[in-house]
Scaffold this active site. Structure first.
Site, mmCIF file in Angstrom:
data_model
loop_
_atom_site.group_PDB
_atom_site.id
_atom_site.type_symbol
_atom_site.label_atom_id
_atom_site.label_comp_id
_atom_site.label_asym_id
_atom_site.label_seq_id
_atom_site.Cartn_x
_atom_site.Cartn_y
_atom_site.Cartn_z
ATOM 1 C CB THR A 292 -1.780 -5.584 -7.364
ATOM 2 O OG1 THR A 292 -1.737 -4.666 -8.462
ATOM 3 C CG2 THR A 292 -1.900 -6.996 -7.915
ATOM 4 C CG LEU B 180 7.924 1.142 -5.749
ATOM 5 C CD1 LEU B 180 7.716 2.644 -5.736
ATOM 6 C CD2 LEU B 180 6.807 0.457 -6.530
ATOM 7 N N GLY C 10 0.806 -1.218 0.000
ATOM 8 C CA GLY C 10 0.000 0.000 0.000
ATOM 9 C C GLY C 10 0.835 1.262 0.000
ATOM 10 C CB ALA D 237 8.277 -4.314 -8.106
ATOM 11 C CG PHE E 197 10.210 15.733 -10.695
ATOM 12 C CD1 PHE E 197 9.516 14.614 -11.114
ATOM 13 C CD2 PHE E 197 11.582 15.630 -10.518
ATOM 14 C CE1 PHE E 197 10.168 13.414 -11.317
ATOM 15 C CE2 PHE E 197 12.238 14.436 -10.726
ATOM 16 C CZ PHE E 197 11.541 13.325 -11.131
ATOM 17 N N GLY F 8 -5.949 -6.744 -38.028
ATOM 18 C CA GLY F 8 -7.095 -6.001 -38.545
ATOM 19 C C GLY F 8 -8.261 -6.075 -37.580
ATOM 20 N N GLY F 9 -9.463 -6.177 -38.128
ATOM 21 C CA GLY F 9 -10.653 -6.221 -37.302
ATOM 22 C C GLY F 9 -10.699 -7.437 -36.389
ATOM 23 C CD GLU G 129 5.698 -1.780 -9.388
ATOM 24 O OE1 GLU G 129 6.923 -1.883 -9.397
ATOM 25 O OE2 GLU G 129 4.948 -2.583 -8.825
ATOM 26 N N GLY G 130 5.805 3.976 -11.493
ATOM 27 C CA GLY G 130 6.503 5.048 -12.192
ATOM 28 C C GLY G 130 5.988 5.182 -13.602
#
Lengths: 428, 428, 428, 428
Positions: free
Chosen positions: C202, C282, C165, C285, C427, C383-384, C407-408
């Site tokens: 997740t 992270l 989290g 991961a 930033f 294609g379709g 994750e970024g």
């Protein structure tokens, strides 16, 4: 060579005579109901008869008189200053200005002239844009009545050549930080002394009049000054050429170095202050670039198409039969026609007083970006042969890079648009 | 200037001395655990000590001796043929060949040499690639023992210069259709008469030996002939220079015109027939291009980064602070390091006998495409200033276009890969 | 179904048996000297025997057990939590951790596992990454000895499920601004009360332990807390699922809502403070994502290639014969192999302690971007028909969009790289 | 909800009332001289008053009635067939047809309707395009007088629903190879028996009349048949739905399976033979797509702009302040306005009888490609949140992929254009 002068040309006659001339590019030749790769969405249906005629006059001159000169000029990094006089004779300079010996045509017609010139070379178009849009346009919009009367007719004839001094060595995208300064002359009333340096100035080495933007010392505000070379004492104005350029080699570029150069108060634009003045001039020039670069792109398409049809590889198939080649052509043709339509629309809005600077940013950015991108992709069709300057494509590629960067580099226009879209500015 | 000769250099000493030399590019300087923008994924950890030393020798020579020459050479479209002799002195020519006075280093080390040279200029690298990979490599792989003994040592010293004649005016991507022919001399036994024309031949005007591929009349098969200029009667061999190129102006390029030019049978490669011969030579050269173009790209990155840090706009912020500039740098750095890693991997496979021509196609195509693409994007950081050749970026952009087209134009390699992936050919 | 358990598998035996199994994807089958479109630059030559075996175990499981489930799971937006237990049985969870019942394999081997899983589906890989890298990795690196002993073995077996989290509803790219807070319990010593909300988590709805990052009220510093669901009083922890996702529908995603949720001090990571903790998790991961997405891309290539060979249009030619199709395949294959080589290199550096977070940013960004871009381009080949979920390509395209953002997000990594390259941050 | 019916609406009144309604999208609200990000080049100045009114009627209906339904419909893959009846009530169906209860508006007005519908969802627009352009248009252009009288009024009211059967399972881009066949009934005069299968047929499961293209056995030529479901004996016509689509989930799609399905000769189009028939229908539908997709793109822009202004990250700055975000918005806005202008121009040419199929190919290809590309780029602004279907952007992205592939996949249109440009065909 046609001697027909635009500012009093009987357009209908001209148009007919052009159509008979098989050697001239088939500007409006295709029947309206078949697909015309040179004008896939029939942008010409949006033009007035007069505009078509203006375009044809310009195309004829450019193909007949400019095209034969450009290869050698580009090799030698040489600009024939007679070109502006020739254009002046045809009424191609300052063509959108009313009066003062100018043709007074529509904005779109003015764009068709830049397109015709840039179909040959972006450098030639640059030389003309500076004269027409930046300097004549600036004087017409902001100059005193006296200045207009005195300078515009000669400029329209290409007898007085102009340059536009805004960019400085340390201030490109950010002209508001300019360092060139205008001080009141300590003794002479009504005279300013200009000091500072401008760079990347098209036509500066050959210019008779230089529209220089400088900060007025007493107010700190940017003002416009028309510096007349003939009036400058020795040592106060130098305009050295910049050589060894990677692009636009058929135009002449230089610096403007001012060292206490005296300018009479009458040559200062009386009212306009701040960036509004130069930005207004740039706005007109940018419009010309937006339609002009479509001419360069169209020439790349025509050259690549011819090459692809004539060059055979692998069992005698022309390159044109390869899917990867066809896609390149399809993409380029699409961007050329989209860009042309957008520029025509903005031209109409401009004449109706509805065009905003952001609209010009939008078409200038997009058309330069797309012209450059597609020119590069089309260049791939020529393979190694593109390295020979005889194919012309490499010259367009090199030129178009410059058009993407001047009068607002592409990313800067992105941020101008971003600000207009979001209301938030992101420059710094 | 270093006099250290590669083929017997005490690498450890060299390496140490280089590190003390602050003026030389910090080739291996960064501590291993901080992010090094010049080698972001530490490709250098994959190199042997010898390879690092070879790379440093080459880098030092190129930065000290080639870099100061390139601006003027490019302007003048001039190639100083002493360069190959200087490279020869340092053991940089034919470096991957064992024996014959060559250094016998790994494929990767050979690539580090091309990268060092191309960091300065792709034209200089082209001149060297032709000598090393195409001609020396071809003679070494396919020539008779006599030919090797006679020519390779002088070529390794840069005293005998070579050119490689494959491409013809009408046959670029499709050399199998070549028209140059070799007929048996009607009178003299053991002599062939070569007739035909080759074009876009690097070094041809200055070459002493020309490796020419021609169809043997009696079999219709392509064979390789080493034409020695000193043995050609007047009028049988002409090698006029091609001038006014858009790129690679610091290399010399020309044609090869053969008119019943006599070549002794001993100078024909004895066994190899068909396209296998030239393609094998190209394979080695393409490897050098794959790593070489990463050098050009890295130089573009370094130049753009420096410019972005030094150029201030809008409230004194360096361009480096702009997100749009940072993204351009990040993209370029990523492609440079990915391309380098892939080339190192293929070099290892080549030395282990596991590399296929498709692998070379893959890295040649990708690295040329990405070097060109990123160079163009980085050029945007320079805005209008990129038009001045002093910034070097425009030169790289123009050069890299050529690398994308020669030794297999990018689209052709796409189809080679497509065929390898699908088993279906799509050339025509 | 293989019962072989990774953590004590006799690799040599496994490898042989796999090669006999013709139904399993030919992971290492091609002879080294022909071009293998599945591994064009022979990345497998860089792997140890153990790594090859680990990869094969994972590939077999994924192809045999996961592939048959994914179509329905994606349709129903359903995640079978038995999957983690199955992976645990094979030793695929926390595989790079030494001890605690984990396999202790190399970083590259860990990446081969993620690649195998993501070849089937990025959602399945996400579920595993959270368990392995984010939670087990975090506990292993920062947890107390007691916590490690108590939780890691069960997590390795897939009996205890984890969630991570960090992201909050209003703080995605900027976790430093998080609002979740941990206060000391006003009465109970050694207990913290967590309050706040995390989203896009997740596995949160099925997790037994939730590694929650929160600001410690008394210091304002971010700290990590292992929340054990079984110990949470009713009403203090809710983990509602987020439904109707556009991608990763075969993984389960939810929120974490904490309302004065009590956590014992022993479950707080004792030392790590600030963003260092979550960023370190992270980092691991992201490494798995960098190699994982190459699996998804490779699956897109394989599916597109098969389709292009089987689908006939226009005179019975397979789509594979079209140049425009071949170019798409060539581009994708190139990016897949470049991305794989780069990830292997970074894996080696990681195990040697030389990898910096920026290196991970670089490969995470590039590989996600390229996987997504090429998947989209390959989708065009269908294609379709791509609209039918049976072809699988649309699922990969939708999934890969998510990998590019989590994750970024890609642009954020561009700015991380830009800062590392220039030393200037951009930033805000 | 407005009950105003298009086919006899007092446009001026409507227009005024709309402007008072602040809740309705400001379709024509901005003053002409400021930059309007929703219509940056003031395309609306090219519209007639009637066209503006038609557009506003459509926009109001779509925003008020369709938008609230789409999220759930897309989730459930459900199409409410009442929608066509509602559209019929407003006169939106077959709007460009003169007579038969149709509105008889201009081609551009018809495009404004598709744009309004596709602003909500491409699937809704697809359902309408099939009804209006493919089936009503086909019957109107090629059907007998009796057929027109009998079917068109009910179709215009949305009481009779149509489907268009051209694509077959094995013949997508190449309909000339179709296998569906029409044989004369062995006994019944004036009756044909149709057999074959069509797939990816929008509306087929709910259609009352199916315009099926089949090869007439006796001539081998393609002919058009209007199959009326109510007249088909059991077992001769099946129209199963295709479920689990990745895109266009708010439209209904199915197959058409014909097994000796009897069709009366009167229901065969009397004159048109070969691909001319279906291609003419597609031409009209493609026009609607070209302008329609601009609506979807404009909705993506509006959603992304709102998100960028509302979402704050890093020190409370809105995402809109980031240069990388602004560039995405600037690019998208540019492509939307260029595409709109081009489509308006082609609409005008179409009404003047000057539009060629290649022009439609050009705008269909470009506008679909650009809508999809920009939608994907704008999606990045939402980061991970785009995964939630509540933001709508993911739905547009998924839909627009389909528009790029149907009615001529993008690459096929490239080759159509390539052929028109070069005169050389490259399909096989």
């Amino acid at each position: 060579m046609s001697r027909i002068i635009l500012r009093n040309c009987p357009h209908r006659v001209l148009q007919v005579s052009l159509r008979r001339n098989a050697n001239v590019r088939g500007f409006a030749a295709a029947a309206a109901t078949s697909f015309d790769w040179e004008d896939p969405l029939l942008a010409k249906t949006l033009l007035t008869e007069e505009e078509v005629a203006v375009g044809e006059t310009a195309e004829r001159y450019c193909q007949e008189r400019l095209l034969p000169r450009v290869l050698q000029a580009y090799r030698d990094e040489d600009y024939d200053s007679k070109i502006l006089r020739e254009m002046g004779e045809l009424g191609l300079l300052g063509a959108t200005i009313q009066g003062y010996g100018c043709a007074g045509v529509s904005t779109v017609a003015g764009g068709l002239i830049t397109r015709a010139v840039e179909r040959v070379d972006s450098g030639y178009r640059s030389g003309m844009s500076v004269q027409s849009s930046l300097v004549m346009g600036g004087i017409h919009e902001f100059g005193s009545a006296e200045l207009k009367e005195r300078l515009l007719p000669g400029m329209a004839r290409g007898e007085i050549l102009g340059a536009f001094g805004l960019t400085e060595p340390n201030h490109g995208s950010d002209p508001g930080s300019m360092e060139t300064v205008a001080r009141r002359h300590p003794q002479k009333t009504g005279v300013y002394l200009l000091s500072g340096a401008k760079t990347w100035i098209t036509n500066s080495p050959i210019a008779d009049v230089l529209l220089v933007w400088a900060k007025l010392e007493e107010t700190g505000k940017i003002r416009g000054f028309v510096v007349e070379r003939k009036d400058c004492p020795a040592g106060t104005l130098e305009t050295p050429a910049i050589k060894n350029k990677n692009g636009l080699r058929a135009s002449i570029t230089g610096m403007i170095q001012l060292d206490n150069c005296p300018v009479r108060e009458e040559n200062m634009f009386p009212e306009v202050e701040g960036l509004k003045g130069p930005f207004s001039c740039l706005n007109s020039a940018r419009y010309g670039i937006a339609l002009g670069t479509m001419g360069a792109l169209e020439d790349c398409i025509a050259r690549a198409r011819t090459y692809a049809l004539e060059r055979k590889q692998f069992k005698g198939n022309p390159l044109a039969k390869y899917q990867l080649v066809q896609k390149k052509l399809a993409d380029a043709v699409t961007d050329a026609t989209y860009g042309t339509l957008a520029a025509i629309q903005v031209g109409r809005l401009k004449d109706e007083g509805k065009a905003t600077p952001e609209m010009i940013s939008l078409i200038k950015r997009q058309n330069c970006d797309k012209a450059l991108h597609n020119a590069r992709v089309l260049q791939e069709i020529f393979g190694g042969n593109a390295v020979s300057d005889e194919y012309g494509i490499g010259r367009h590629v090199a030129n178009l890079y410059v058009t993407q960067t001047y009068e607002g580099q592409s990313d800067i226009h992105s941020l101008i648009l971003g600000r207009a879209i979001t209301g938030v500015q992101a420059f710094a």
